[in-house]
Design a protein around this motif. Structure first.
Motif, PDB file in Angstrom:
ATOM      1  N   GLN A 134       0.756  -1.079   0.030  1.00  0.00           N
ATOM      2  CA  GLN A 134       0.148   0.108  -0.024  1.00  0.00           C
ATOM      3  C   GLN A 134       1.018   1.338   0.029  1.00  0.00           C
ATOM      4  O   GLN A 134       0.451   2.391   0.415  1.00  0.00           O
ATOM      5  CB  GLN A 134      -1.050   0.103   1.158  1.00  0.00           C
ATOM      6  CG  GLN A 134      -1.871  -1.124   1.294  1.00  0.00           C
ATOM      7  CD  GLN A 134      -2.739  -1.418   0.102  1.00  0.00           C
ATOM      8  OE1 GLN A 134      -2.938  -0.660  -0.921  1.00  0.00           O
ATOM      9  NE2 GLN A 134      -2.983  -2.679  -0.066  1.00  0.00           N
ATOM     10  N   LYS A 135       2.157   1.144  -0.540  1.00  0.00           N
ATOM     11  CA  LYS A 135       2.920   2.241  -0.630  1.00  0.00           C
ATOM     12  C   LYS A 135       3.552   2.069  -2.026  1.00  0.00           C
ATOM     13  O   LYS A 135       4.041   1.135  -2.297  1.00  0.00           O
ATOM     14  CB  LYS A 135       4.331   2.160   0.405  1.00  0.00           C
ATOM     15  CG  LYS A 135       3.761   2.112   1.936  1.00  0.00           C
ATOM     16  CD  LYS A 135       4.926   1.916   2.875  1.00  0.00           C
ATOM     17  CE  LYS A 135       4.274   1.950   4.340  1.00  0.00           C
ATOM     18  NZ  LYS A 135       5.669   1.739   5.162  1.00  0.00           N
ATOM     19  N   THR A 173      -1.562   4.055   1.164  1.00  0.00           N
ATOM     20  CA  THR A 173      -1.329   4.910   2.449  1.00  0.00           C
ATOM     21  C   THR A 173      -0.167   6.009   2.315  1.00  0.00           C
ATOM     22  O   THR A 173      -0.204   6.626   3.068  1.00  0.00           O
ATOM     23  CB  THR A 173      -1.112   3.886   3.619  1.00  0.00           C
ATOM     24  OG1 THR A 173       0.166   3.036   3.576  1.00  0.00           O
ATOM     25  CG2 THR A 173      -2.254   3.140   4.004  1.00  0.00           C
ATOM     26  N   GLU A 174       0.739   5.482   1.308  1.00  0.00           N
ATOM     27  CA  GLU A 174       1.864   6.288   1.149  1.00  0.00           C
ATOM     28  C   GLU A 174       2.292   6.604  -0.322  1.00  0.00           C
ATOM     29  O   GLU A 174       2.169   5.246  -0.920  1.00  0.00           O
ATOM     30  CB  GLU A 174       3.061   5.884   1.716  1.00  0.00           C
ATOM     31  CG  GLU A 174       4.272   6.663   1.624  1.00  0.00           C
ATOM     32  CD  GLU A 174       5.451   6.193   2.579  1.00  0.00           C
ATOM     33  OE1 GLU A 174       5.555   5.855   3.764  1.00  0.00           O
ATOM     34  OE2 GLU A 174       6.602   5.751   1.797  1.00  0.00           O
ATOM     35  N   ARG A 184      -7.203   7.125   1.934  1.00  0.00           N
ATOM     36  CA  ARG A 184      -6.296   6.512   2.993  1.00  0.00           C
ATOM     37  C   ARG A 184      -4.979   6.919   3.048  1.00  0.00           C
ATOM     38  O   ARG A 184      -4.075   6.474   3.876  1.00  0.00           O
ATOM     39  CB  ARG A 184      -6.497   4.975   2.748  1.00  0.00           C
ATOM     40  CG  ARG A 184      -7.737   4.415   2.795  1.00  0.00           C
ATOM     41  CD  ARG A 184      -7.667   2.805   2.847  1.00  0.00           C
ATOM     42  NE  ARG A 184      -7.109   2.136   3.934  1.00  0.00           N
ATOM     43  CZ  ARG A 184      -6.515   0.908   4.448  1.00  0.00           C
ATOM     44  NH1 ARG A 184      -6.969   0.178   3.251  1.00  0.00           N
ATOM     45  NH2 ARG A 184      -5.730   0.536   5.379  1.00  0.00           N
ATOM     46  N   ASN A 214      -1.591   8.606   4.167  1.00  0.00           N
ATOM     47  CA  ASN A 214      -1.175   9.313   5.446  1.00  0.00           C
ATOM     48  C   ASN A 214       0.204   9.970   5.103  1.00  0.00           C
ATOM     49  O   ASN A 214       0.625  10.824   5.920  1.00  0.00           O
ATOM     50  CB  ASN A 214      -1.028   8.236   6.636  1.00  0.00           C
ATOM     51  CG  ASN A 214      -0.336   7.023   6.304  1.00  0.00           C
ATOM     52  OD1 ASN A 214       0.867   7.128   5.947  1.00  0.00           O
ATOM     53  ND2 ASN A 214      -0.760   5.917   6.785  1.00  0.00           N
ATOM     54  N   HIS A 262      -6.936  11.532   6.741  1.00  0.00           N
ATOM     55  CA  HIS A 262      -5.675  10.809   7.315  1.00  0.00           C
ATOM     56  C   HIS A 262      -4.405  11.261   7.019  1.00  0.00           C
ATOM     57  O   HIS A 262      -3.582  10.677   7.887  1.00  0.00           O
ATOM     58  CB  HIS A 262      -5.963   9.206   6.714  1.00  0.00           C
ATOM     59  CG  HIS A 262      -7.113   8.666   7.376  1.00  0.00           C
ATOM     60  ND1 HIS A 262      -8.213   8.540   6.658  1.00  0.00           N
ATOM     61  CD2 HIS A 262      -7.448   8.034   8.347  1.00  0.00           C
ATOM     62  CE1 HIS A 262      -9.289   7.991   7.286  1.00  0.00           C
ATOM     63  NE2 HIS A 262      -8.897   7.541   8.397  1.00  0.00           N
TER      64      HIS A 262
END
Length: 243
Positions: free
Chosen positions: A120-121, A143-144, A164, A166, A187
Protein backbone atom coordinates in the motif's frame (compact mmCIF):
# COMPACT_ATOMS: atom_id res chain seq x y z
CA UNK A 1 -0.43 -29.06 -31.20
CA UNK A 2 2.50 -28.90 -33.59
CA UNK A 3 3.09 -25.26 -32.62
CA UNK A 4 2.96 -26.19 -28.95
CA UNK A 5 5.47 -29.02 -29.26
CA UNK A 6 7.83 -26.87 -31.31
CA UNK A 7 7.65 -24.23 -28.60
CA UNK A 8 8.41 -26.71 -25.85
CA UNK A 9 11.53 -27.84 -27.70
CA UNK A 10 12.84 -24.38 -28.59
CA UNK A 11 11.70 -22.26 -25.65
CA UNK A 12 9.89 -20.03 -28.14
CA UNK A 13 6.12 -20.02 -28.52
CA UNK A 14 4.93 -18.48 -31.77
CA UNK A 15 1.20 -17.88 -31.31
CA UNK A 16 0.79 -15.12 -33.87
CA UNK A 17 -2.53 -14.52 -35.62
CA UNK A 18 -4.45 -17.37 -33.97
CA UNK A 19 -7.49 -15.24 -33.07
CA UNK A 20 -6.77 -15.74 -29.37
CA UNK A 21 -8.79 -13.66 -26.90
CA UNK A 22 -6.60 -14.50 -23.89
CA UNK A 23 -3.19 -15.92 -23.11
CA UNK A 24 -3.62 -19.72 -22.82
CA UNK A 25 -3.54 -20.51 -19.11
CA UNK A 26 -1.45 -23.65 -19.51
CA UNK A 27 1.38 -21.65 -21.09
CA UNK A 28 1.91 -19.36 -18.10
CA UNK A 29 1.32 -22.22 -15.68
CA UNK A 30 3.24 -25.12 -17.21
CA UNK A 31 5.89 -23.67 -19.52
CA UNK A 32 7.73 -21.37 -17.17
CA UNK A 33 11.07 -21.94 -18.92
CA UNK A 34 9.90 -20.07 -22.00
CA UNK A 35 12.35 -17.47 -23.24
CA UNK A 36 10.23 -16.00 -26.06
CA UNK A 37 6.49 -15.54 -26.49
CA UNK A 38 4.93 -14.01 -29.59
CA UNK A 39 1.25 -13.14 -29.22
CA UNK A 40 1.12 -10.63 -32.07
CA UNK A 41 -2.02 -10.21 -34.14
CA UNK A 42 -4.44 -11.69 -31.62
CA UNK A 43 -7.47 -10.20 -29.85
CA UNK A 44 -6.02 -10.37 -26.36
CA UNK A 45 -7.13 -7.23 -24.42
CA UNK A 46 -4.91 -7.77 -21.40
CA UNK A 47 -2.09 -9.92 -20.09
CA UNK A 48 -2.92 -12.01 -17.00
CA UNK A 49 -1.19 -11.38 -13.64
CA UNK A 50 0.19 -14.93 -13.92
CA UNK A 51 2.47 -13.73 -16.73
CA UNK A 52 4.95 -13.23 -13.89
CA UNK A 53 5.39 -17.01 -13.80
CA UNK A 54 7.47 -16.78 -16.98
CA UNK A 55 10.57 -15.86 -15.04
CA UNK A 56 12.94 -16.77 -17.90
CA UNK A 57 11.14 -14.73 -20.53
CA UNK A 58 13.45 -12.57 -22.59
CA UNK A 59 11.22 -11.57 -25.52
CA UNK A 60 7.52 -10.69 -25.45
CA UNK A 61 5.68 -9.48 -28.52
CA UNK A 62 2.10 -8.20 -28.33
CA UNK A 63 1.97 -6.11 -31.52
CA UNK A 64 -1.53 -5.86 -32.96
CA UNK A 65 -3.24 -6.86 -29.71
CA UNK A 66 -5.81 -4.39 -28.27
CA UNK A 67 -3.76 -3.99 -25.08
CA UNK A 68 -3.69 -0.47 -23.63
CA UNK A 69 -2.48 -1.27 -20.12
CA UNK A 70 0.58 -3.37 -19.40
CA UNK A 71 0.18 -5.91 -16.63
CA UNK A 72 2.05 -4.61 -13.55
CA UNK A 73 3.42 -8.08 -12.72
CA UNK A 74 5.50 -7.86 -15.90
CA UNK A 75 7.81 -5.69 -13.85
CA UNK A 76 8.95 -8.74 -11.93
CA UNK A 77 10.36 -10.49 -15.00
CA UNK A 78 13.94 -9.34 -14.67
CA UNK A 79 15.11 -11.42 -17.64
CA UNK A 80 12.96 -9.47 -20.13
CA UNK A 81 15.08 -7.80 -22.80
CA UNK A 82 12.55 -7.02 -25.52
CA UNK A 83 8.94 -5.90 -25.25
CA UNK A 84 7.32 -5.18 -28.59
CA UNK A 85 3.93 -3.45 -28.55
CA UNK A 86 3.45 -1.45 -31.76
CA UNK A 87 6.07 0.97 -30.49
CA UNK A 88 3.75 1.61 -27.52
CA UNK A 89 1.43 3.66 -29.72
CA UNK A 90 -1.68 2.43 -27.88
CA UNK A 91 -0.25 1.87 -24.41
CA UNK A 92 -1.63 4.23 -21.77
CA UNK A 93 -0.16 2.48 -18.72
CA UNK A 94 2.68 3.15 -18.15
CA UNK A 95 2.33 6.69 -19.53
CA UNK A 96 4.41 7.76 -22.55
CA UNK A 97 7.08 9.59 -20.57
CA UNK A 98 7.94 6.28 -18.89
CA UNK A 99 8.21 3.93 -21.86
CA UNK A 100 9.97 6.61 -23.90
CA UNK A 101 12.86 6.22 -21.46
CA UNK A 102 13.27 2.56 -22.34
CA UNK A 103 12.36 -0.91 -21.18
CA UNK A 104 14.25 -0.67 -17.88
CA UNK A 105 12.14 2.32 -16.79
CA UNK A 106 8.96 0.64 -17.99
CA UNK A 107 9.67 -2.46 -15.93
CA UNK A 108 10.68 -0.36 -12.91
CA UNK A 109 7.38 1.52 -13.06
CA UNK A 110 5.36 -1.69 -13.42
CA UNK A 111 7.23 -3.40 -10.60
CA UNK A 112 6.61 -0.53 -8.21
CA UNK A 113 2.91 -0.49 -9.06
CA UNK A 114 2.71 -4.26 -8.62
CA UNK A 115 4.49 -4.24 -5.26
CA UNK A 116 2.21 -1.51 -3.94
CA UNK A 117 -0.71 -3.93 -4.02
CA UNK A 118 0.75 -5.58 -0.91
CA UNK A 119 2.57 -2.72 0.80
CA UNK A 120 0.00 0.00 0.00
CA UNK A 121 3.02 2.23 -0.55
CA UNK A 122 3.88 3.50 -4.01
CA UNK A 123 7.14 5.21 -4.92
CA UNK A 124 7.06 6.87 -8.34
CA UNK A 125 9.68 9.43 -7.43
CA UNK A 126 12.16 10.66 -10.02
CA UNK A 127 10.45 8.85 -12.90
CA UNK A 128 10.02 11.84 -15.21
CA UNK A 129 6.24 11.98 -14.81
CA UNK A 130 4.52 15.05 -16.26
CA UNK A 131 1.18 14.39 -14.62
CA UNK A 132 -0.30 11.97 -12.12
CA UNK A 133 -1.39 8.86 -14.06
CA UNK A 134 -5.15 8.36 -13.90
CA UNK A 135 -4.89 4.75 -12.78
CA UNK A 136 -3.11 5.80 -9.60
CA UNK A 137 -6.28 7.62 -8.57
CA UNK A 138 -8.07 4.26 -8.49
CA UNK A 139 -5.62 2.83 -5.95
CA UNK A 140 -7.85 3.74 -3.04
CA UNK A 141 -5.97 1.64 -0.47
CA UNK A 142 -2.68 3.53 -0.80
CA UNK A 143 -1.34 4.86 2.49
CA UNK A 144 1.87 6.38 1.12
CA UNK A 145 2.55 7.97 -2.27
CA UNK A 146 5.81 9.50 -3.43
CA UNK A 147 5.81 11.63 -6.58
CA UNK A 148 8.92 13.59 -5.64
CA UNK A 149 11.39 14.72 -8.27
CA UNK A 150 9.08 14.61 -11.26
CA UNK A 151 7.80 17.34 -13.57
CA UNK A 152 4.31 17.71 -12.15
CA UNK A 153 2.69 21.13 -12.48
CA UNK A 154 -0.54 20.33 -10.67
CA UNK A 155 -2.57 17.54 -9.13
CA UNK A 156 -5.96 16.44 -10.47
CA UNK A 157 -9.10 16.89 -8.38
CA UNK A 158 -9.33 13.10 -8.33
CA UNK A 159 -6.54 12.95 -5.79
CA UNK A 160 -9.35 13.41 -3.28
CA UNK A 161 -10.23 9.73 -3.84
CA UNK A 162 -7.00 8.55 -2.18
CA UNK A 163 -8.63 8.91 1.20
CA UNK A 164 -6.35 6.48 3.06
CA UNK A 165 -3.15 8.40 2.34
CA UNK A 166 -1.18 9.31 5.43
CA UNK A 167 1.98 10.42 3.61
CA UNK A 168 2.25 12.34 0.35
CA UNK A 169 5.64 13.38 -1.02
CA UNK A 170 5.51 16.04 -3.75
CA UNK A 171 8.81 17.87 -3.26
CA UNK A 172 11.03 18.83 -6.20
CA UNK A 173 8.32 19.26 -8.82
CA UNK A 174 6.87 22.31 -10.60
CA UNK A 175 3.54 22.42 -8.81
CA UNK A 176 1.96 25.89 -8.75
CA UNK A 177 -1.35 25.03 -7.09
CA UNK A 178 -3.17 22.31 -5.18
CA UNK A 179 -6.80 21.31 -5.83
CA UNK A 180 -9.47 21.91 -3.20
CA UNK A 181 -9.99 18.16 -3.12
CA UNK A 182 -6.77 17.73 -1.16
CA UNK A 183 -8.85 18.60 1.90
CA UNK A 184 -10.56 15.18 1.65
CA UNK A 185 -7.31 13.47 2.66
CA UNK A 186 -8.14 13.66 6.33
CA UNK A 187 -5.80 10.80 7.32
CA UNK A 188 -2.80 12.74 6.02
CA UNK A 189 -0.05 13.01 8.59
CA UNK A 190 2.84 14.14 6.38
CA UNK A 191 2.73 16.42 3.34
CA UNK A 192 6.00 17.48 1.71
CA UNK A 193 5.80 20.22 -0.93
CA UNK A 194 9.30 21.71 -0.79
CA UNK A 195 10.91 23.10 -3.96
CA UNK A 196 7.83 23.78 -6.04
CA UNK A 197 6.35 27.08 -7.26
CA UNK A 198 3.34 27.39 -4.97
CA UNK A 199 2.09 30.90 -4.25
CA UNK A 200 -0.62 29.87 -1.78
CA UNK A 201 -2.58 26.88 -0.48
CA UNK A 202 -6.28 26.11 -0.87
CA UNK A 203 -8.47 26.83 2.18
CA UNK A 204 -9.35 23.14 2.31
CA UNK A 205 -5.97 22.41 3.94
CA UNK A 206 -7.74 23.35 7.15
CA UNK A 207 -9.60 20.03 6.89
CA UNK A 208 -6.38 18.01 7.20
CA UNK A 209 -6.92 17.49 10.90
CA UNK A 210 -4.42 14.61 11.16
CA UNK A 211 -1.58 16.60 9.62
CA UNK A 212 1.55 16.62 11.75
CA UNK A 213 4.23 17.67 9.23
CA UNK A 214 3.73 20.25 6.48
CA UNK A 215 6.87 21.30 4.62
CA UNK A 216 6.68 24.17 2.13
CA UNK A 217 10.25 25.46 1.88
CA UNK A 218 11.61 26.89 -1.37
CA UNK A 219 8.31 27.90 -2.94
CA UNK A 220 6.89 31.30 -3.93
CA UNK A 221 4.41 31.61 -1.09
CA UNK A 222 3.04 35.08 -0.47
CA UNK A 223 0.14 34.21 1.80
CA UNK A 224 -1.16 31.25 3.73
CA UNK A 225 -4.90 30.64 4.18
CA UNK A 226 -6.26 31.48 7.64
CA UNK A 227 -7.80 28.00 7.70
CA UNK A 228 -4.30 26.67 8.36
CA UNK A 229 -4.85 27.88 11.93
CA UNK A 230 -7.40 25.11 12.40
CA UNK A 231 -4.48 22.67 12.51
CA UNK A 232 -2.79 24.28 15.50
CA UNK A 233 -3.48 21.29 17.76
CA UNK A 234 -2.22 18.60 15.35
CA UNK A 235 0.53 20.31 13.34
CA UNK A 236 3.87 19.68 14.97
CA UNK A 237 6.12 20.96 12.18
CA UNK A 238 5.52 23.71 9.63
CA UNK A 239 8.46 24.59 7.36
CA UNK A 240 8.08 27.73 5.25
CA UNK A 241 11.73 28.70 4.88
CA UNK A 242 12.98 30.39 1.69
CA UNK A 243 9.70 31.76 0.42
Amino acid sequence: FRTLMAGVASGHFDLRNLNLTEVPADIVKEYTLLTSLDLSGNKIPALPPSIQNLTNLQVLRIDGCPITELQPTLGGITSLRELSADEFAHIKIPPPEIHERGLAYTLKYLKRVSESALSQKLDLGYMGLKELPEHILEMHSLTELSLAGNMLRTLPQGVSRLVRLNSLFLHNNRIDSLPEGVGNLTHMGKLLLDSNVLTTLPPSVGQLTSLQILSLSCNHLRTLPPELGLLSTSLGKLNIQQN
